[in-house]
Design a protein around this motif. Sequence first.
Motif, PDB file in Angstrom:
ATOM      1  N   LEU A  83       0.836  -1.202   0.000  1.00 27.24           N
ATOM      2  CA  LEU A  83       0.000   0.000   0.000  1.00 27.24           C
ATOM      3  C   LEU A  83       0.871   1.251   0.000  1.00 27.24           C
ATOM      4  O   LEU A  83       0.634   2.192  -0.763  1.00 27.24           O
ATOM      5  CB  LEU A  83      -0.927  -0.018   1.220  1.00 27.24           C
ATOM      6  N   THR A  84       1.901   1.247   0.824  1.00 25.02           N
ATOM      7  CA  THR A  84       2.830   2.378   0.886  1.00 25.02           C
ATOM      8  C   THR A  84       3.487   2.592  -0.467  1.00 25.02           C
ATOM      9  O   THR A  84       3.554   3.720  -0.977  1.00 25.02           O
ATOM     10  CB  THR A  84       3.915   2.121   1.946  1.00 25.02           C
ATOM     11  N   HIS A  85       3.959   1.517  -1.044  1.00 22.18           N
ATOM     12  CA  HIS A  85       4.631   1.597  -2.343  1.00 22.18           C
ATOM     13  C   HIS A  85       3.697   2.174  -3.399  1.00 22.18           C
ATOM     14  O   HIS A  85       4.060   3.082  -4.151  1.00 22.18           O
ATOM     15  CB  HIS A  85       5.112   0.207  -2.752  1.00 22.18           C
ATOM     16  N   ARG A  86       2.475   1.661  -3.445  1.00 17.38           N
ATOM     17  CA  ARG A  86       1.509   2.122  -4.457  1.00 17.38           C
ATOM     18  C   ARG A  86       1.210   3.616  -4.297  1.00 17.38           C
ATOM     19  O   ARG A  86       1.243   4.373  -5.272  1.00 17.38           O
ATOM     20  CB  ARG A  86       0.222   1.302  -4.376  1.00 17.38           C
ATOM     21  N   LEU A  87       0.960   4.056  -3.066  1.00 20.22           N
ATOM     22  CA  LEU A  87       0.649   5.466  -2.837  1.00 20.22           C
ATOM     23  C   LEU A  87       1.854   6.360  -3.115  1.00 20.22           C
ATOM     24  O   LEU A  87       1.715   7.449  -3.683  1.00 20.22           O
ATOM     25  CB  LEU A  87       0.149   5.671  -1.412  1.00 20.22           C
ATOM     26  N   ALA A  88       3.044   5.905  -2.736  1.00 20.73           N
ATOM     27  CA  ALA A  88       4.250   6.709  -2.973  1.00 20.73           C
ATOM     28  C   ALA A  88       4.546   6.826  -4.468  1.00 20.73           C
ATOM     29  O   ALA A  88       4.908   7.906  -4.949  1.00 20.73           O
ATOM     30  CB  ALA A  88       5.442   6.103  -2.234  1.00 20.73           C
ATOM     31  N   VAL A  89       4.373   5.744  -5.201  1.00 18.98           N
ATOM     32  CA  VAL A  89       4.607   5.797  -6.652  1.00 18.98           C
ATOM     33  C   VAL A  89       3.575   6.698  -7.322  1.00 18.98           C
ATOM     34  O   VAL A  89       3.911   7.473  -8.224  1.00 18.98           O
ATOM     35  CB  VAL A  89       4.622   4.375  -7.264  1.00 18.98           C
ATOM     36  N   GLN A  90       2.319   6.636  -6.879  1.00 17.11           N
ATOM     37  CA  GLN A  90       1.299   7.537  -7.430  1.00 17.11           C
ATOM     38  C   GLN A  90       1.686   8.992  -7.186  1.00 17.11           C
ATOM     39  O   GLN A  90       1.580   9.832  -8.079  1.00 17.11           O
ATOM     40  CB  GLN A  90      -0.065   7.252  -6.796  1.00 17.11           C
TER      41      GLN A  90
END
Length: 193
Positions: A83-90
């Motif tokens: 979840l962290t990765h997805r939000l940070a990449v967005q």
Amino acid sequence: MAKKDAPPRWDRKMQQRLARGEAAALGELYDRFASLVHGLAHRVLGDERAADGITREVFAHVWQHPDTYDPRQGPLRSWVAGLTHRLAVQRLRATETAALEQAGRGCAEDLERKVRRASVAARADYIVQSMPSPLRAALELAYFQRRDYRQTAADLGVTEDEARRRLRLGLQLLATAHDAGAPGAPPGYGGAA
């Protein structure tokens, strides 16, 4: 003995407590994973304030949508990291796209290369943080203190064969950071999306 595919008990209990709206559960989850979340977000974004924002977003999402975690799909730690990765990449894509448009130079390929580098670095951090401490200790000695396997064995008080085994396994795990959907990478943590 528990079934092999059964989720860890702590993960199931935490998901249930969050679903019931227990504020203490969110505090416990934050205490356990805040440094992981902030570190991964900072690794992707390279900005302390942006990482703080992603950390808040992740825990707000967990609090508002605890049912989106399914303990049967994998550990809670991996889900939070994904979840962290997805939000940070967005966030990285949005800020970099805006910067490219404002500057009038660069291209989508440059952006994707940057996102890929940030994703690989974040996965590598996650893998190192998640590996057993004997492997991590051997890698840290070899990398940060420039020890060879003999010196590592002496420093750790293990045989040379054991030091080589730890270093080899640690490096094999670390090498998976480049592979989308690699073992050692959390579910949903593969690729740059």
